[in-house]
Design a protein around this motif. Structure first.
Motif, short mmCIF file in Angstrom:
data_model
loop_
_atom_site.label_atom_id
_atom_site.label_comp_id
_atom_site.label_asym_id
_atom_site.label_seq_id
_atom_site.Cartn_x
_atom_site.Cartn_y
_atom_site.Cartn_z
N VAL A 209 0.84 -1.20 -0.04
CA VAL A 209 -0.05 -0.11 -0.09
C VAL A 209 0.74 1.25 0.13
N ASN A 210 0.93 2.01 -0.89
CA ASN A 210 1.82 3.09 -1.31
C ASN A 210 1.07 4.21 -1.62
N ASN A 211 1.27 5.48 -1.02
CA ASN A 211 0.80 6.71 -1.23
C ASN A 211 -0.53 6.88 -1.07
N CYS A 212 -1.22 6.28 -0.05
CA CYS A 212 -2.89 6.14 0.43
C CYS A 212 -3.09 6.55 1.56
N GLU A 213 -4.43 7.26 1.59
CA GLU A 213 -4.71 7.92 3.08
C GLU A 213 -5.92 7.07 3.51
N GLN A 214 -5.91 6.96 4.83
CA GLN A 214 -6.72 6.18 5.39
C GLN A 214 -7.13 4.63 4.93
N ALA A 215 -5.90 4.16 4.69
CA ALA A 215 -6.08 2.51 4.11
C ALA A 215 -6.30 1.97 5.26
N LEU A 216 -7.01 0.65 5.16
CA LEU A 216 -7.58 -0.18 6.01
C LEU A 216 -7.42 -1.66 5.54
N ILE A 217 -6.38 -2.42 6.27
CA ILE A 217 -6.29 -3.85 6.00
C ILE A 217 -6.73 -4.50 7.24
N GLU A 218 -7.82 -5.47 7.38
CA GLU A 218 -8.12 -5.95 8.49
C GLU A 218 -8.65 -7.44 8.13
N ASN A 219 -8.74 -8.19 9.09
CA ASN A 219 -9.00 -9.76 8.93
C ASN A 219 -8.31 -10.44 7.85
N VAL A 220 -7.08 -10.14 7.60
CA VAL A 220 -6.31 -10.64 6.67
C VAL A 220 -5.29 -11.88 7.15
N ARG A 221 -5.31 -12.85 6.46
CA ARG A 221 -4.23 -13.85 6.87
C ARG A 221 -3.19 -14.05 5.67
N ILE A 222 -2.10 -14.19 6.07
CA ILE A 222 -1.02 -14.39 4.93
C ILE A 222 -0.06 -15.27 5.43
N GLN A 223 0.13 -16.49 4.86
CA GLN A 223 0.85 -17.59 5.23
C GLN A 223 1.76 -17.96 4.06
N TRP A 224 3.16 -18.35 4.49
CA TRP A 224 3.97 -19.18 3.68
C TRP A 224 3.66 -20.39 3.27
N ASP A 225 3.64 -21.01 2.42
CA ASP A 225 3.57 -22.32 1.87
C ASP A 225 4.41 -23.46 2.48
N SER A 226 4.23 -23.97 3.86
CA SER A 226 5.37 -24.81 4.41
C SER A 226 5.76 -26.05 3.58
N SER A 227 5.16 -26.32 2.70
CA SER A 227 5.82 -27.52 1.74
C SER A 227 6.97 -26.94 0.68
N ILE A 228 7.17 -25.50 0.60
CA ILE A 228 8.24 -25.16 0.14
C ILE A 228 9.37 -24.58 0.84
N GLN A 229 10.38 -25.25 1.11
CA GLN A 229 11.43 -25.12 2.26
C GLN A 229 12.48 -24.00 1.83
N SER A 230 12.71 -23.60 0.41
CA SER A 230 13.45 -22.53 0.15
C SER A 230 12.67 -21.22 0.05
N LYS A 231 12.93 -20.24 0.79
CA LYS A 231 12.15 -19.05 0.80
C LYS A 231 13.07 -17.89 0.36
N PRO A 232 12.28 -17.00 -0.34
CA PRO A 232 12.88 -15.53 -0.93
C PRO A 232 13.46 -14.74 0.31
N SER A 233 14.56 -14.14 -0.04
CA SER A 233 14.97 -13.15 0.96
C SER A 233 14.28 -11.90 1.13
#
Length: 548
Positions: A209-233
Protein backbone atom coordinates in the motif's frame (compact mmCIF):
# COMPACT_ATOMS: atom_id res chain seq x y z
CA UNK A 1 -19.24 -11.42 -23.73
CA UNK A 2 -22.86 -11.86 -24.79
CA UNK A 3 -21.93 -12.20 -28.42
CA UNK A 4 -20.47 -15.39 -29.89
CA UNK A 5 -16.73 -15.89 -29.66
CA UNK A 6 -14.16 -18.40 -30.80
CA UNK A 7 -12.59 -18.15 -27.34
CA UNK A 8 -14.33 -20.60 -25.03
CA UNK A 9 -13.40 -18.44 -22.04
CA UNK A 10 -15.61 -15.66 -23.41
CA UNK A 11 -18.56 -17.72 -24.65
CA UNK A 12 -21.86 -18.16 -22.81
CA UNK A 13 -23.28 -21.48 -24.01
CA UNK A 14 -26.71 -21.03 -22.48
CA UNK A 15 -28.55 -17.70 -22.74
CA UNK A 16 -32.19 -17.29 -21.77
CA UNK A 17 -34.65 -14.45 -21.76
CA UNK A 18 -37.95 -14.07 -20.05
CA UNK A 19 -40.33 -15.40 -21.33
CA UNK A 20 -38.63 -17.02 -24.35
CA UNK A 21 -35.25 -18.25 -25.54
CA UNK A 22 -32.44 -16.34 -27.17
CA UNK A 23 -30.33 -18.00 -29.86
CA UNK A 24 -26.92 -16.89 -31.04
CA UNK A 25 -26.25 -17.60 -34.66
CA UNK A 26 -23.33 -16.70 -36.87
CA UNK A 27 -22.21 -13.61 -34.99
CA UNK A 28 -25.55 -11.80 -34.97
CA UNK A 29 -28.62 -11.76 -32.83
CA UNK A 30 -31.81 -13.25 -34.23
CA UNK A 31 -34.61 -10.72 -34.04
CA UNK A 32 -34.77 -7.81 -31.65
CA UNK A 33 -32.51 -7.55 -28.65
CA UNK A 34 -34.32 -9.07 -25.63
CA UNK A 35 -35.13 -6.97 -22.60
CA UNK A 36 -33.60 -9.49 -20.15
CA UNK A 37 -30.84 -12.04 -20.56
CA UNK A 38 -29.86 -14.61 -17.95
CA UNK A 39 -26.46 -16.26 -18.31
CA UNK A 40 -25.61 -19.50 -16.57
CA UNK A 41 -21.87 -18.94 -16.32
CA UNK A 42 -18.83 -17.11 -17.60
CA UNK A 43 -17.60 -19.97 -19.78
CA UNK A 44 -19.75 -22.90 -18.66
CA UNK A 45 -22.85 -23.32 -16.51
CA UNK A 46 -22.19 -23.16 -12.78
CA UNK A 47 -18.70 -21.62 -12.95
CA UNK A 48 -19.79 -18.64 -10.84
CA UNK A 49 -20.41 -16.22 -13.71
CA UNK A 50 -24.18 -16.59 -13.78
CA UNK A 51 -26.33 -13.50 -13.59
CA UNK A 52 -28.99 -11.28 -15.10
CA UNK A 53 -28.54 -8.57 -17.75
CA UNK A 54 -31.00 -5.88 -18.79
CA UNK A 55 -31.11 -4.22 -22.20
CA UNK A 56 -30.63 -0.44 -22.26
CA UNK A 57 -31.58 0.64 -25.79
CA UNK A 58 -30.32 4.24 -25.46
CA UNK A 59 -26.93 3.58 -23.85
CA UNK A 60 -23.65 4.55 -25.48
CA UNK A 61 -21.57 3.62 -22.43
CA UNK A 62 -18.24 2.11 -23.35
CA UNK A 63 -18.06 -1.55 -22.33
CA UNK A 64 -15.64 -2.56 -19.57
CA UNK A 65 -13.73 -4.54 -22.15
CA UNK A 66 -10.38 -6.22 -21.69
CA UNK A 67 -8.32 -8.76 -23.60
CA UNK A 68 -9.77 -11.28 -21.20
CA UNK A 69 -13.37 -10.31 -21.98
CA UNK A 70 -13.41 -8.12 -25.13
CA UNK A 71 -17.17 -7.45 -25.12
CA UNK A 72 -17.25 -6.41 -21.44
CA UNK A 73 -18.75 -7.94 -18.31
CA UNK A 74 -20.69 -5.23 -16.49
CA UNK A 75 -21.53 -3.25 -19.63
CA UNK A 76 -21.75 -5.41 -22.76
CA UNK A 77 -21.77 -4.22 -26.34
CA UNK A 78 -23.32 -6.99 -28.44
CA UNK A 79 -21.42 -8.42 -31.37
CA UNK A 80 -21.10 -7.14 -34.03
CA UNK A 81 -22.71 -3.80 -33.09
CA UNK A 82 -20.56 -0.73 -33.94
CA UNK A 83 -19.40 1.27 -30.93
CA UNK A 84 -21.29 4.32 -32.23
CA UNK A 85 -24.63 2.50 -32.17
CA UNK A 86 -26.94 2.83 -29.20
CA UNK A 87 -27.83 -0.09 -26.97
CA UNK A 88 -25.96 -2.00 -24.27
CA UNK A 89 -26.63 -4.89 -21.94
CA UNK A 90 -26.05 -3.93 -18.31
CA UNK A 91 -25.41 -6.49 -15.64
CA UNK A 92 -27.83 -6.23 -12.73
CA UNK A 93 -25.56 -5.45 -9.78
CA UNK A 94 -26.80 -5.14 -6.21
CA UNK A 95 -23.70 -4.69 -4.03
CA UNK A 96 -20.07 -5.50 -4.83
CA UNK A 97 -19.07 -7.13 -8.09
CA UNK A 98 -18.01 -10.76 -7.92
CA UNK A 99 -14.63 -11.78 -9.38
CA UNK A 100 -16.24 -15.00 -10.63
CA UNK A 101 -18.40 -12.95 -13.01
CA UNK A 102 -15.13 -12.09 -14.74
CA UNK A 103 -13.98 -15.71 -14.95
CA UNK A 104 -11.79 -15.92 -11.85
CA UNK A 105 -11.53 -18.97 -9.64
CA UNK A 106 -12.31 -21.64 -12.25
CA UNK A 107 -9.18 -23.63 -11.39
CA UNK A 108 -8.02 -24.14 -14.97
CA UNK A 109 -4.67 -25.89 -15.18
CA UNK A 110 -1.88 -23.49 -16.04
CA UNK A 111 -4.20 -20.46 -16.11
CA UNK A 112 -3.81 -17.80 -13.43
CA UNK A 113 -6.52 -15.44 -12.24
CA UNK A 114 -4.51 -12.23 -12.72
CA UNK A 115 -6.46 -11.11 -15.81
CA UNK A 116 -10.03 -11.60 -14.52
CA UNK A 117 -9.23 -10.13 -11.08
CA UNK A 118 -7.47 -7.15 -12.65
CA UNK A 119 -10.48 -6.71 -14.95
CA UNK A 120 -12.82 -6.65 -11.94
CA UNK A 121 -10.60 -4.12 -10.14
CA UNK A 122 -10.52 -1.90 -13.25
CA UNK A 123 -14.29 -2.10 -13.69
CA UNK A 124 -15.58 -1.46 -10.17
CA UNK A 125 -14.78 -0.12 -6.72
CA UNK A 126 -16.26 -2.84 -4.51
CA UNK A 127 -14.90 -6.29 -5.32
CA UNK A 128 -16.03 -9.54 -3.69
CA UNK A 129 -14.07 -12.80 -3.61
CA UNK A 130 -16.50 -15.63 -2.82
CA UNK A 131 -15.25 -18.78 -1.10
CA UNK A 132 -12.78 -20.58 -3.31
CA UNK A 133 -9.17 -20.57 -4.48
CA UNK A 134 -7.62 -17.98 -6.79
CA UNK A 135 -4.09 -17.92 -8.21
CA UNK A 136 -1.97 -14.84 -8.93
CA UNK A 137 1.37 -15.03 -10.71
CA UNK A 138 1.95 -11.44 -11.88
CA UNK A 139 -0.08 -9.58 -9.25
CA UNK A 140 -2.86 -7.01 -9.51
CA UNK A 141 -2.90 -3.25 -9.00
CA UNK A 142 -5.50 -0.56 -8.33
CA UNK A 143 -5.32 3.18 -7.78
CA UNK A 144 -9.05 3.77 -7.30
CA UNK A 145 -10.32 5.84 -4.41
CA UNK A 146 -12.59 3.94 -1.98
CA UNK A 147 -11.66 0.59 -3.50
CA UNK A 148 -12.71 -2.37 -1.34
CA UNK A 149 -11.45 -5.91 -1.86
CA UNK A 150 -13.45 -8.18 0.41
CA UNK A 151 -13.18 -11.94 0.80
CA UNK A 152 -15.87 -14.31 1.89
CA UNK A 153 -15.18 -17.17 4.34
CA UNK A 154 -12.66 -19.51 2.74
CA UNK A 155 -11.54 -17.11 -0.01
CA UNK A 156 -7.86 -17.99 -0.62
CA UNK A 157 -5.43 -16.27 -3.00
CA UNK A 158 -2.32 -18.27 -3.88
CA UNK A 159 0.65 -16.03 -4.73
CA UNK A 160 2.81 -18.14 -7.05
CA UNK A 161 5.12 -15.80 -9.01
CA UNK A 162 7.65 -17.08 -11.54
CA UNK A 163 11.23 -17.92 -10.62
CA UNK A 164 13.21 -15.71 -10.60
CA UNK A 165 10.60 -13.30 -9.32
CA UNK A 166 10.90 -9.70 -10.60
CA UNK A 167 12.05 -7.07 -8.10
CA UNK A 168 9.26 -5.30 -6.20
CA UNK A 169 6.72 -7.97 -7.21
CA UNK A 170 3.51 -7.85 -5.14
CA UNK A 171 0.39 -9.98 -5.07
CA UNK A 172 -1.96 -7.03 -4.46
CA UNK A 173 -0.81 -3.42 -4.75
CA UNK A 174 -2.71 -0.20 -4.09
CA UNK A 175 -0.86 2.95 -5.03
CA UNK A 176 -0.39 6.06 -7.08
CA UNK A 177 3.01 7.44 -7.91
CA UNK A 178 4.51 9.71 -5.25
CA UNK A 179 3.93 13.39 -5.91
CA UNK A 180 0.34 12.76 -7.00
CA UNK A 181 -2.83 12.92 -4.94
CA UNK A 182 -3.02 9.99 -2.55
CA UNK A 183 -5.44 7.10 -3.02
CA UNK A 184 -8.31 7.63 -0.60
CA UNK A 185 -9.65 5.02 1.85
CA UNK A 186 -8.69 1.70 0.21
CA UNK A 187 -9.86 -1.42 2.07
CA UNK A 188 -8.65 -5.04 1.90
CA UNK A 189 -10.66 -7.29 4.19
CA UNK A 190 -11.30 -10.96 4.88
CA UNK A 191 -8.84 -12.42 2.37
CA UNK A 192 -6.33 -15.21 2.98
CA UNK A 193 -3.07 -15.52 1.04
CA UNK A 194 -0.76 -18.50 0.59
CA UNK A 195 2.69 -17.41 -0.61
CA UNK A 196 4.86 -19.68 -2.73
CA UNK A 197 7.52 -17.28 -4.01
CA UNK A 198 8.93 -13.77 -4.00
CA UNK A 199 11.89 -11.63 -5.03
CA UNK A 200 15.51 -11.96 -3.93
CA UNK A 201 16.65 -8.56 -5.23
CA UNK A 202 14.51 -5.61 -4.15
CA UNK A 203 11.69 -6.15 -1.71
CA UNK A 204 8.24 -7.20 -2.72
CA UNK A 205 5.18 -7.72 -0.57
CA UNK A 206 2.02 -9.77 -0.50
CA UNK A 207 0.02 -6.58 0.12
CA UNK A 208 1.72 -3.30 -0.83
CA UNK A 209 0.00 0.00 0.00
CA UNK A 210 1.80 3.11 -1.29
CA UNK A 211 0.78 6.77 -1.25
CA UNK A 212 -2.64 6.08 0.27
CA UNK A 213 -4.69 7.90 2.89
CA UNK A 214 -6.81 6.14 5.53
CA UNK A 215 -6.03 2.67 4.20
CA UNK A 216 -7.55 -0.26 6.08
CA UNK A 217 -6.24 -3.84 6.05
CA UNK A 218 -8.37 -6.01 8.32
CA UNK A 219 -9.04 -9.68 9.00
CA UNK A 220 -6.36 -10.77 6.53
CA UNK A 221 -4.29 -13.93 6.89
CA UNK A 222 -0.98 -14.35 5.06
CA UNK A 223 0.95 -17.62 5.26
CA UNK A 224 4.01 -19.09 3.61
CA UNK A 225 3.44 -22.49 1.98
CA UNK A 226 5.26 -24.78 4.41
CA UNK A 227 5.78 -27.40 1.69
CA UNK A 228 8.30 -25.05 0.02
CA UNK A 229 11.53 -25.11 2.03
CA UNK A 230 13.53 -22.46 0.14
CA UNK A 231 12.21 -18.99 0.90
CA UNK A 232 13.00 -15.76 -0.98
CA UNK A 233 15.02 -13.22 0.97
CA UNK A 234 13.04 -10.10 0.05
CA UNK A 235 9.38 -10.86 0.67
CA UNK A 236 7.33 -8.89 3.20
CA UNK A 237 3.78 -9.55 4.30
CA UNK A 238 1.91 -6.23 4.58
CA UNK A 239 3.73 -2.99 3.66
CA UNK A 240 2.64 0.62 4.16
CA UNK A 241 5.00 3.03 2.37
CA UNK A 242 5.42 6.31 0.47
CA UNK A 243 3.27 8.51 2.68
CA UNK A 244 0.53 6.01 3.50
CA UNK A 245 -1.70 6.43 6.55
CA UNK A 246 -4.30 4.06 7.96
CA UNK A 247 -4.86 0.90 10.00
CA UNK A 248 -3.87 -2.76 10.02
CA UNK A 249 -6.19 -4.72 12.31
CA UNK A 250 -6.87 -8.35 13.23
CA UNK A 251 -4.35 -9.74 10.75
CA UNK A 252 -2.17 -12.85 10.95
CA UNK A 253 1.15 -13.14 9.09
CA UNK A 254 2.87 -16.51 9.33
CA UNK A 255 6.21 -17.59 7.89
CA UNK A 256 6.91 -14.64 5.59
CA UNK A 257 10.73 -14.47 5.44
CA UNK A 258 11.57 -10.77 5.75
CA UNK A 259 9.08 -8.58 7.66
CA UNK A 260 5.55 -9.56 8.58
CA UNK A 261 4.20 -5.98 8.85
CA UNK A 262 6.47 -3.25 7.49
CA UNK A 263 5.74 0.44 8.08
CA UNK A 264 8.29 2.10 5.81
CA UNK A 265 9.54 5.67 5.77
CA UNK A 266 9.30 8.36 3.08
CA UNK A 267 6.47 10.24 4.78
CA UNK A 268 4.50 7.25 6.02
CA UNK A 269 2.63 8.36 9.16
CA UNK A 270 -0.51 8.17 11.28
CA UNK A 271 -0.77 4.39 11.40
CA UNK A 272 -2.53 2.08 13.81
CA UNK A 273 -1.67 -1.62 14.10
CA UNK A 274 -3.96 -3.52 16.45
CA UNK A 275 -4.72 -7.11 17.47
CA UNK A 276 -2.33 -8.70 14.96
CA UNK A 277 -0.24 -11.85 15.26
CA UNK A 278 3.05 -12.19 13.39
CA UNK A 279 5.08 -15.37 13.64
CA UNK A 280 7.99 -17.19 11.97
CA UNK A 281 9.39 -14.19 10.06
CA UNK A 282 12.82 -15.74 10.18
CA UNK A 283 14.51 -15.33 6.83
CA UNK A 284 18.21 -14.61 6.40
CA UNK A 285 17.74 -10.82 6.06
CA UNK A 286 15.87 -9.01 8.82
CA UNK A 287 13.16 -11.43 9.71
CA UNK A 288 11.13 -9.12 11.96
CA UNK A 289 7.55 -9.54 13.05
CA UNK A 290 6.90 -5.78 12.77
CA UNK A 291 9.35 -3.17 11.48
CA UNK A 292 8.71 0.57 11.87
CA UNK A 293 10.50 3.50 10.21
CA UNK A 294 7.38 5.70 10.15
CA UNK A 295 5.98 8.58 12.21
CA UNK A 296 3.01 8.74 14.59
CA UNK A 297 2.42 5.01 14.94
CA UNK A 298 0.27 3.20 17.51
CA UNK A 299 0.72 -0.54 17.95
CA UNK A 300 -1.52 -2.29 20.45
CA UNK A 301 -2.37 -5.82 21.60
CA UNK A 302 -0.18 -7.54 19.03
CA UNK A 303 1.62 -10.86 19.50
CA UNK A 304 4.96 -11.35 17.73
CA UNK A 305 6.63 -14.69 18.34
CA UNK A 306 9.16 -17.07 16.80
CA UNK A 307 10.54 -14.40 14.44
CA UNK A 308 14.16 -13.32 14.21
CA UNK A 309 13.18 -10.03 15.89
CA UNK A 310 9.84 -9.37 17.52
CA UNK A 311 9.64 -5.70 16.54
CA UNK A 312 12.24 -3.31 15.11
CA UNK A 313 11.91 0.46 15.58
CA UNK A 314 14.57 1.99 13.39
CA UNK A 315 16.11 4.83 11.49
CA UNK A 316 16.95 3.64 7.98
CA UNK A 317 18.68 5.01 4.90
CA UNK A 318 20.51 4.05 1.74
CA UNK A 319 23.81 5.46 0.58
CA UNK A 320 24.03 8.98 1.99
CA UNK A 321 20.28 9.59 2.15
CA UNK A 322 18.04 8.89 5.16
CA UNK A 323 14.70 7.30 4.24
CA UNK A 324 12.65 7.08 7.39
CA UNK A 325 12.80 7.09 11.16
CA UNK A 326 10.58 5.64 13.86
CA UNK A 327 9.23 8.76 15.51
CA UNK A 328 6.42 9.21 18.02
CA UNK A 329 5.73 5.49 18.24
CA UNK A 330 3.52 4.01 20.99
CA UNK A 331 3.59 0.26 21.62
CA UNK A 332 0.97 -0.82 24.16
CA UNK A 333 -0.03 -4.19 25.60
CA UNK A 334 1.94 -6.26 23.09
CA UNK A 335 3.76 -9.55 23.65
CA UNK A 336 7.13 -10.38 22.06
CA UNK A 337 8.03 -13.97 22.89
CA UNK A 338 10.45 -16.64 21.75
CA UNK A 339 11.98 -14.55 18.99
CA UNK A 340 15.45 -15.71 17.99
CA UNK A 341 17.26 -12.40 18.60
CA UNK A 342 15.66 -9.46 20.48
CA UNK A 343 12.05 -9.10 21.50
CA UNK A 344 12.15 -5.33 20.88
CA UNK A 345 15.02 -3.68 18.99
CA UNK A 346 15.41 0.11 18.86
CA UNK A 347 18.30 1.35 16.72
CA UNK A 348 19.46 2.79 13.44
CA UNK A 349 21.22 1.68 10.29
CA UNK A 350 21.97 5.28 9.34
CA UNK A 351 24.41 7.58 11.19
CA UNK A 352 22.82 10.16 13.48
CA UNK A 353 19.32 9.16 12.49
CA UNK A 354 18.05 7.63 15.72
CA UNK A 355 14.46 6.75 16.61
CA UNK A 356 12.82 9.52 18.61
CA UNK A 357 9.99 9.69 21.17
CA UNK A 358 9.37 5.97 21.59
CA UNK A 359 7.02 4.73 24.32
CA UNK A 360 6.59 1.09 25.33
CA UNK A 361 3.68 0.59 27.74
CA UNK A 362 2.76 -2.72 29.35
CA UNK A 363 4.72 -4.84 26.89
CA UNK A 364 5.83 -8.39 27.61
CA UNK A 365 9.23 -9.61 26.37
CA UNK A 366 9.60 -13.24 27.34
CA UNK A 367 12.04 -15.99 26.35
CA UNK A 368 13.68 -14.21 23.44
CA UNK A 369 17.05 -15.53 22.32
CA UNK A 370 19.11 -12.41 23.06
CA UNK A 371 17.88 -9.26 24.84
CA UNK A 372 14.29 -8.73 25.80
CA UNK A 373 14.53 -5.03 24.94
CA UNK A 374 17.59 -3.78 23.07
CA UNK A 375 18.15 -0.02 22.67
CA UNK A 376 21.17 0.71 20.48
CA UNK A 377 20.29 4.25 19.42
CA UNK A 378 17.43 6.47 20.47
CA UNK A 379 16.28 9.75 21.97
CA UNK A 380 13.48 10.06 24.50
CA UNK A 381 12.58 6.40 25.05
CA UNK A 382 10.10 5.32 27.73
CA UNK A 383 9.70 1.73 28.91
CA UNK A 384 6.89 1.53 31.46
CA UNK A 385 5.18 -1.39 33.22
CA UNK A 386 7.01 -3.92 31.09
CA UNK A 387 7.48 -7.59 31.95
CA UNK A 388 10.93 -8.71 30.78
CA UNK A 389 11.65 -12.28 31.80
CA UNK A 390 13.54 -15.37 30.71
CA UNK A 391 15.46 -13.79 27.84
CA UNK A 392 18.77 -15.19 26.65
CA UNK A 393 21.10 -12.31 27.53
CA UNK A 394 20.03 -9.00 29.13
CA UNK A 395 16.51 -8.24 30.09
CA UNK A 396 16.95 -4.62 28.96
CA UNK A 397 20.17 -3.49 27.24
CA UNK A 398 20.73 0.24 26.70
CA UNK A 399 23.76 1.28 24.68
CA UNK A 400 24.97 4.46 23.04
CA UNK A 401 27.55 3.13 20.64
CA UNK A 402 25.23 2.03 17.85
CA UNK A 403 25.39 3.30 14.28
CA UNK A 404 22.62 5.79 14.92
CA UNK A 405 24.66 7.88 17.34
CA UNK A 406 24.18 8.54 21.05
CA UNK A 407 21.39 7.14 23.19
CA UNK A 408 19.92 9.52 25.72
CA UNK A 409 16.76 10.31 27.57
CA UNK A 410 15.77 6.73 28.46
CA UNK A 411 13.24 6.13 31.27
CA UNK A 412 12.65 2.60 32.61
CA UNK A 413 9.70 2.85 34.98
CA UNK A 414 7.98 0.17 37.09
CA UNK A 415 9.28 -2.76 35.08
CA UNK A 416 9.67 -6.38 36.20
CA UNK A 417 13.05 -7.71 35.02
CA UNK A 418 13.70 -11.26 36.21
CA UNK A 419 15.19 -14.56 35.13
CA UNK A 420 17.20 -13.34 32.16
CA UNK A 421 20.76 -14.32 31.11
CA UNK A 422 19.33 -17.69 30.18
CA UNK A 423 21.79 -18.32 27.33
CA UNK A 424 24.76 -16.24 28.42
CA UNK A 425 27.73 -18.04 30.00
CA UNK A 426 29.11 -14.68 31.21
CA UNK A 427 26.03 -13.97 33.35
CA UNK A 428 24.41 -10.93 31.80
CA UNK A 429 22.56 -8.42 33.99
CA UNK A 430 18.89 -7.72 34.23
CA UNK A 431 19.57 -4.20 32.93
CA UNK A 432 22.84 -3.42 31.13
CA UNK A 433 23.98 0.16 30.50
CA UNK A 434 26.80 1.15 28.15
CA UNK A 435 27.86 4.65 27.02
CA UNK A 436 24.49 6.23 27.78
CA UNK A 437 23.59 9.76 28.80
CA UNK A 438 20.49 10.63 30.82
CA UNK A 439 18.78 7.44 31.93
CA UNK A 440 16.29 6.94 34.77
CA UNK A 441 15.38 3.60 36.31
CA UNK A 442 12.58 3.98 38.84
CA UNK A 443 10.34 1.50 40.60
CA UNK A 444 9.66 -2.07 39.58
CA UNK A 445 12.02 -4.94 40.30
CA UNK A 446 15.30 -6.31 39.00
CA UNK A 447 15.64 -9.63 40.78
CA UNK A 448 17.60 -12.81 40.68
CA UNK A 449 15.75 -15.69 39.11
CA UNK A 450 17.32 -18.65 37.37
CA UNK A 451 20.64 -17.57 35.87
CA UNK A 452 20.12 -13.81 36.23
CA UNK A 453 22.45 -13.04 39.13
CA UNK A 454 23.19 -9.41 38.36
CA UNK A 455 20.78 -6.56 38.80
CA UNK A 456 21.93 -3.43 36.97
CA UNK A 457 25.37 -3.36 35.42
CA UNK A 458 27.53 -0.80 33.68
CA UNK A 459 29.08 -2.52 30.70
CA UNK A 460 32.35 -1.89 28.90
CA UNK A 461 32.18 0.62 26.07
CA UNK A 462 34.02 3.44 24.32
CA UNK A 463 32.44 6.19 26.40
CA UNK A 464 31.24 7.03 29.89
CA UNK A 465 27.77 6.69 31.35
CA UNK A 466 26.47 10.00 32.67
CA UNK A 467 23.47 11.43 34.43
CA UNK A 468 22.18 8.04 35.58
CA UNK A 469 19.31 8.02 38.11
CA UNK A 470 18.22 4.82 39.86
CA UNK A 471 15.44 5.13 42.45
CA UNK A 472 13.21 2.74 44.37
CA UNK A 473 13.98 -0.45 42.51
CA UNK A 474 13.23 -3.73 44.30
CA UNK A 475 16.35 -5.92 44.27
CA UNK A 476 15.90 -7.81 47.55
CA UNK A 477 16.12 -11.28 46.03
CA UNK A 478 19.33 -10.68 44.12
CA UNK A 479 22.66 -12.15 45.12
CA UNK A 480 24.19 -9.80 47.72
CA UNK A 481 27.50 -9.00 46.08
CA UNK A 482 25.97 -8.55 42.65
CA UNK A 483 22.62 -7.25 43.69
CA UNK A 484 22.33 -3.81 42.39
CA UNK A 485 24.96 -1.90 40.47
CA UNK A 486 28.28 -3.42 39.52
CA UNK A 487 30.69 -2.64 36.70
CA UNK A 488 32.15 -4.90 34.08
CA UNK A 489 35.95 -5.12 34.48
CA UNK A 490 37.48 -1.86 33.27
CA UNK A 491 34.08 -0.44 32.38
CA UNK A 492 33.43 3.18 33.34
CA UNK A 493 30.88 3.79 36.07
CA UNK A 494 28.20 6.43 35.90
CA UNK A 495 30.05 9.74 35.91
CA UNK A 496 27.04 11.65 37.18
CA UNK A 497 23.49 11.17 38.35
CA UNK A 498 21.89 9.90 41.53
CA UNK A 499 21.02 6.49 43.03
CA UNK A 500 18.48 6.10 45.81
CA UNK A 501 18.29 2.42 46.61
CA UNK A 502 17.39 -0.03 49.34
CA UNK A 503 19.09 -3.37 49.63
CA UNK A 504 20.12 -5.92 52.21
CA UNK A 505 23.83 -5.26 52.18
CA UNK A 506 26.66 -2.90 52.99
CA UNK A 507 27.60 -0.92 49.84
CA UNK A 508 31.25 -0.77 50.89
CA UNK A 509 31.44 -4.52 51.27
CA UNK A 510 29.53 -5.06 48.04
CA UNK A 511 31.56 -2.47 46.09
CA UNK A 512 28.54 -0.68 44.72
CA UNK A 513 29.53 1.92 42.15
CA UNK A 514 27.44 5.08 42.33
CA UNK A 515 27.73 8.82 41.65
CA UNK A 516 28.51 11.14 44.56
CA UNK A 517 25.36 12.08 46.47
CA UNK A 518 23.69 8.69 46.10
CA UNK A 519 21.94 7.03 49.07
CA UNK A 520 21.54 3.40 50.11
CA UNK A 521 19.50 1.90 52.94
CA UNK A 522 20.71 -1.48 54.15
CA UNK A 523 17.39 -3.23 54.71
CA UNK A 524 19.10 -5.94 56.77
CA UNK A 525 20.42 -3.51 59.41
CA UNK A 526 18.60 -0.24 58.80
CA UNK A 527 21.88 1.56 58.23
CA UNK A 528 21.80 4.50 55.84
CA UNK A 529 24.80 5.21 53.61
CA UNK A 530 25.66 8.33 51.62
CA UNK A 531 28.14 8.42 48.77
CA UNK A 532 30.34 11.40 49.72
CA UNK A 533 33.49 10.90 47.67
CA UNK A 534 35.32 8.59 45.33
CA UNK A 535 33.83 9.99 42.17
CA UNK A 536 31.60 7.32 40.64
CA UNK A 537 33.53 4.28 41.86
CA UNK A 538 32.68 1.77 44.59
CA UNK A 539 34.48 3.65 47.38
CA UNK A 540 33.52 6.74 49.36
CA UNK A 541 30.36 5.53 51.16
CA UNK A 542 29.67 6.99 54.60
CA UNK A 543 27.32 5.46 57.12
CA UNK A 544 24.93 8.15 58.37
CA UNK A 545 22.64 6.31 60.78
CA UNK A 546 22.28 3.06 62.68
CA UNK A 547 19.25 0.94 63.22
CA UNK A 548 17.54 1.75 66.51
Amino acid sequence: MLGPSSNDDNFFPALYTYPGNLVQNGGSWQGEYPRLVYVFGFASPGDGGEGLYIWDPDSLTAPDASTHAPSGVLVVQPNPMPSTSKGRFRRVVDGPVNVRWFGAGRGLAGVSDDAPIQHAMDAATEIYFPPGTYTLTAGVLTSRDNVCLRGGPGALIIWDPPTPTPDYACAVAVYRNSGTERVQRPVISGLSFLARGGPNGNSGSIIQVNNCEQALIENVRIQWDSSIQSKPSQLDGITFAMGTSGSICNCVVDGIPKVGIYLSGSGTSNIRVADCEVMRANGQIGGAGISVAATDVQISNCHCHDNNFGIVLAGVGTGQAPIGMAKRVRVTGCEFAKNHVHGISIGSTFPNFSPYDIQLHGVSCVENGSNGINIDAGYSVLVADAKVMGNGVCGIAVAGSGNGGPTQGVDIIDCVVEGNSRNDATTAPGIGIRCVNDITIRGGSVRQAGTQLLGIQFLFGAGANSNIRIHDVDVDNAVLQNAFVVTWPNAPEAASGHFQIAHAGNPMASTFAAPVGSQLIDTATGNVYLKVSGDSGPTGWKRLAFAS
